[in-house]
Design an enzyme around this catalytic site. Sequence first.
Site, mmCIF file in Angstrom:
data_model
loop_
_atom_site.group_PDB
_atom_site.id
_atom_site.type_symbol
_atom_site.label_atom_id
_atom_site.label_comp_id
_atom_site.label_asym_id
_atom_site.label_seq_id
_atom_site.Cartn_x
_atom_site.Cartn_y
_atom_site.Cartn_z
ATOM 1 N N ALA B 17 -12.999 11.161 3.812
ATOM 2 C CA ALA B 17 -13.954 9.989 4.328
ATOM 3 C C ALA B 17 -13.725 10.229 5.934
ATOM 4 C CB ALA B 17 -12.929 8.662 3.900
ATOM 5 N N GLY B 18 -12.647 10.532 6.465
ATOM 6 C CA GLY B 18 -12.395 10.702 7.768
ATOM 7 C C GLY B 18 -13.402 11.915 8.328
ATOM 8 N N PHE B 119 -15.766 12.854 -18.036
ATOM 9 C CA PHE B 119 -14.368 12.414 -17.426
ATOM 10 C C PHE B 119 -14.271 10.957 -18.020
ATOM 11 C CE2 PHE B 119 -11.788 12.587 -13.937
ATOM 12 C CZ PHE B 119 -11.770 14.216 -13.843
ATOM 13 N N ASP B 220 -0.115 2.978 6.002
ATOM 14 C CA ASP B 220 0.082 2.505 7.574
ATOM 15 C C ASP B 220 -0.943 1.694 8.072
ATOM 16 O OD1 ASP B 220 1.891 4.537 7.120
ATOM 17 O OD2 ASP B 220 1.310 5.807 8.728
ATOM 18 N N GLN B 239 -3.786 1.364 -9.583
ATOM 19 C CA GLN B 239 -4.120 2.458 -10.742
ATOM 20 C C GLN B 239 -3.098 3.410 -10.970
ATOM 21 O OE1 GLN B 239 -7.425 5.777 -10.831
ATOM 22 N NE2 GLN B 239 -7.992 4.147 -12.203
ATOM 23 N N HIS B 241 -2.342 6.579 -13.180
ATOM 24 C CA HIS B 241 -3.101 7.758 -13.798
ATOM 25 C C HIS B 241 -2.147 7.860 -15.114
ATOM 26 C CE1 HIS B 241 -5.010 11.612 -14.627
ATOM 27 N NE2 HIS B 241 -5.746 11.306 -13.562
ATOM 28 N N LEU B 251 0.090 15.104 -10.812
ATOM 29 C CA LEU B 251 -1.038 14.749 -11.285
ATOM 30 C C LEU B 251 -1.594 16.052 -12.103
ATOM 31 C CD1 LEU B 251 -3.412 12.844 -11.762
ATOM 32 C CD2 LEU B 251 -4.688 13.634 -9.716
ATOM 33 N N GLU B 254 -7.587 14.312 -15.315
ATOM 34 C CA GLU B 254 -8.480 13.767 -16.584
ATOM 35 C C GLU B 254 -9.229 14.784 -17.058
ATOM 36 O OE1 GLU B 254 -9.263 9.616 -15.741
ATOM 37 O OE2 GLU B 254 -11.344 10.089 -16.716
ATOM 38 N N ARG B 285 -8.738 4.602 -17.323
ATOM 39 C CA ARG B 285 -7.247 4.976 -16.869
ATOM 40 C C ARG B 285 -6.262 3.792 -17.186
ATOM 41 N NH1 ARG B 285 -8.286 8.530 -11.621
ATOM 42 N NH2 ARG B 285 -9.035 10.298 -12.516
ATOM 43 N N HIS B 352 -1.039 6.032 -8.596
ATOM 44 C CA HIS B 352 -2.132 6.897 -8.146
ATOM 45 C C HIS B 352 -3.040 6.473 -7.199
ATOM 46 C CE1 HIS B 352 -4.698 10.609 -8.700
ATOM 47 N NE2 HIS B 352 -5.808 9.895 -9.019
ATOM 48 N N ARG B 394 -10.484 1.866 -11.094
ATOM 49 C CA ARG B 394 -11.566 2.909 -10.493
ATOM 50 C C ARG B 394 -11.826 3.938 -11.758
ATOM 51 N NH1 ARG B 394 -10.774 7.707 -9.006
ATOM 52 N NH2 ARG B 394 -8.751 7.862 -8.395
#
Lengths: 232, 579
Positions: B17-18, B119, B220, B239, B241, B251, B254, B285, B352, B394
Site C-alpha cells: 500500500a505504501g 481461492f 504501531d 482473522q 488463517h 503460513l 490457501e 477462512r 493472520h 476477509r
Amino acid sequence: MQINVKIKRYNPEADARPYWAEYKLEARGSDRVLDVINHLKWEVDGTLAFRRSCAHGICGSDAMLINGVNRLACKVLVKDLGERITIEPIRGLPVLKDLIVDMEPFFDSYKAVLPFFINDDPPPPGERYQSAEDRAVFDETTKCILCAACTTSCPVFWTNGRYLGPAAIVNAHRFIFDSRDQGAAERLGVLNQANGLWRCRTAYNCTEACPRDIPITRAIEEVKRALLWRGA
Amino acid sequence: MNRAHKFDVIVVGAGGAGLMAARYAAQHPGVSVAVISKLYPTRSHTGAAQGGVGAALGNVSEDHPEWHAFDTIKGGDYLTDQDVAERFAVEVIEAVYELEHMGLPFNRTPEGKIAQRKFGGHTREFGKSAVERACYAADRTGHMILQTLYQQSIKDRVNFFNEFHVLDMIMEGGACHGVVAYELATGDIHTFHAKATIIATGGNGRMFRVTSNAHALTGDLMSIAYRRGLPIEDPEFYQFHPTGLYKLGVLLTEGARGEGAILRNGDGERFMERYAPTIKDLAPRDMVSRAMYLEIREGRGAGPDKDYIHLDLTHIDAHVIETRLPDITEFSRIYLGVDPIKELVPIQPTAHYAMGGIPTTIDTQVISDGQNTIVPGLYAAGEVACASIHGANRLGTNSLGDLIVFGRRAGIEAAKFAASEGFTELPAGVQDRTRELIDGVRKGKRKERVSHLRRELQDTMQDYASVFRTEEFLSQQVEILRDLQERYECVGVEDEGHKFNTELLEAIELGFLLDNAEQLVHAALNRQESRGAHSREDFKERDDATWLKHTLVYKDGDGVRIDYKPVTLGKYEPKPRTY
C-alpha cells in the site's frame, strides 16, 4: 540440548574492536538460529543487535555468517548445526553494531543495474501476453529477496567492494531475460564495465549461500553469454 | 543529518500500500513525496503473501466484478460497506493489469494470459461453485508485488527514509501535519512536516502466540492514532488463517486448497464436507478455522495430543506442487521435516489479518467519528486501514487487492490535497511526546522484562480472545490487559546506547501491542453476536437487528469508549451465510 553459541560482537559506542562472546544455553533441535539469538536478546543480554522480521526466510533481513556459511538465521535449525554455533556478521560490508552491517553499498550496486521493468511501448488495455515458456526462462531469478547472502560470500567482493556482485547480476538477469523488457542493452552496458560481470571468477560461493536456491552462477554465466552474443 | 524534513506528502510504511501510494502521489506534478519505514522496504510483510490477488479477469473461466463484489460482501458477513466492495471489484482489475505493465511476472495460461486459480469464498454466479479468480505468481505473489513496486520506486526516484521508526503523528486543530520518527542508526529524533500523511503500516498479529505475521507487525500506527484520540473501527474482527504450520504459525497458502489440497482430521475424514457442502475446503477462512477448532475440541484432532489438523496434498501431481507451491513445500520440509508430496502436513489456525483498523472513507481519508468527519491531511490504506471492504471476515487474495486499489487511491487523494494546501506552522514542542515515550522506557525501573510481558500478552490473547470467545474469558482478558498495562510502566532496557538500540524499540512496540489488544478485547466483549471472524459461544447467532453496524473504539482515560457507525448497504440484502 545444551548448545554453545559464539557471537562476534561490536558496539561502536563502547568497543574499540570486535570481540567474541560465548553463551551456553538450552535449545531444541527444531529451534531456528533466530530463535536462539532472540532468546539471548530477550533473556540474557538485551544489547545484542541484529535485524529480523518475517522469521521464515522471505524478508531477507537476517543473513549472517553461521558456522562459516552465509545463511538466514530464520532458515537454519539448531539440529542442522550441532551443539557449537558460531555467528558473525556477513562479510565485506561495514559492521555497524554486532550482526548489523551497512546495507547501503549493497543496495547501491543493485540500483546500478537498472533493476526495473523497461518497456516504452504504450501498454495494451489488458495484460501484455507472455508464453509460459518465456516466463519460465527467468523464473529462478525472480526469487531474489535481496538478503545479500550471495554477494557477501563472494571472494571477489571481499577484496573489491566496488564489484557489483552476484545479487545485482541476478536482478539484471531477471529483466534481461524477460521477453517483455526492452532495457537489456543498457543493463548489459553497465555490467560490461570494469567492476561488472567479468569480475566473477565462478567461485560458486554465491550459489551455495543463496537461501532461495537460485542457481546464481548459472544465471551469471547466462548473462555473460548474452553479453558476448548480443554485445553491449 | 538534517533532522527537520518537509515534504508535501509523507507515506509511513513501505509495503504494497505504501509503495503504491508513493508512486501515485509522486506522479502529481510538483508534489514532493517521501516514504518512511522502520524496515528496508523489501522487508515489508507484503512479501510474505503467497496465493494471489483476486480480480475478475475471466482468463480461465467466465467471471464478473459483480460476482467478486458479492463474494466479498457475503464473505464479510454483510458488515462490508457495499459501495466500497463494488468499486474495489472493478478497480482491482485495472490495478492488476497495471502491475503486469510494471513487469510483474505472473504465471501464465497456455495462451499467455495472467494465470488464475481458485481461492476460498470466490465463486461464480453468486455462490454456485468455486471460480478461478486469484491471479498468481507461483506461491510468492506478494513477494513479486513488493519487488515490482520497489523496482518502480527506484525508477521513479522516490525518497526513502529506511529504518526510521515513526513514534508519533503531529496533530493540531483536528488535522495531521506529519510525523515524528526515531532513526535506528543514530537514535536521533526527526520531524517530518507534511501537508498530507498516508498511513500504510500493516497489521498487528504479534499480539497472538501463533501468528503468520512478522516480528515487525506490532500495530504501531493503530496505537498512535488511538493515543491521539482517533477511533479504531471493528478491531474485534481478527482473522485466523486455517493453515499455519503447527506451533510455528508460518503460513501455508490457501492456494494449496485452490490447487486441490484437502483438510483431514485425525480420523482421516474430509470434515469440511460436513460444514460447507458446496465448496468444502474452499469455504471462507473464518468458517474453516472454526471447523478445525471444533474437530479438535471433539477429539478428532491429529497427532499424539490430538491438537492439530492435516493438510493433504499427497494426491496432487508432484510437478504441480513443485512449480505452483514451491515455497510452502520448502517451509514444510525445513521447519517440520515433512515432505508434502508424500506426507500429511500438520497445521493449525494462525493469527493472520486485522479486518478492522483506522477508519476511512471510500477515498481513504481518515475519519474521526460515526458521522464520517474527515481528519484533514490524514489518509490510510492497506491492513492498517478499515474502509471497510473486508467487513467481518476477509476473503483470501483481497488483502493484496486492497493494497493496490486503496494504496493507489491514497496516493492520488493525498497529492491532490497537498497540491491545494499550504504548509501550516508546526505547533511548539512537536517532539515532546516522542521524547517522553523514549525517556519513559530508557529510564524505566527495569522491574519487568519486555519479553516476559509480551509472552504473557500473546499467550492470553491466544487462549481468551482468538477463534472462539465468551463473556467470561473476554472479561478475564480485560483484567489481564489492565494488569499488563500497569506492569508495562515498570519495564526498562539494558541497552543505554543510541545506535541500533533495537531493545528500546521492542519495548516501545510492546506498548503499541498492548493498545491493540485492548481495542480488540473491549470491542469483542461489547459485540454480543457472532459474525464472520467474531464468534461468541454465548451469542451464537448473527443479530442484524442490533449489530449490523461498525464498532468504533476510542481511548478514554485509562479505559475505552465505544461508538458505532452505520454499514453502507446496497443491493445485497443480508442473508444467512452458507456455502
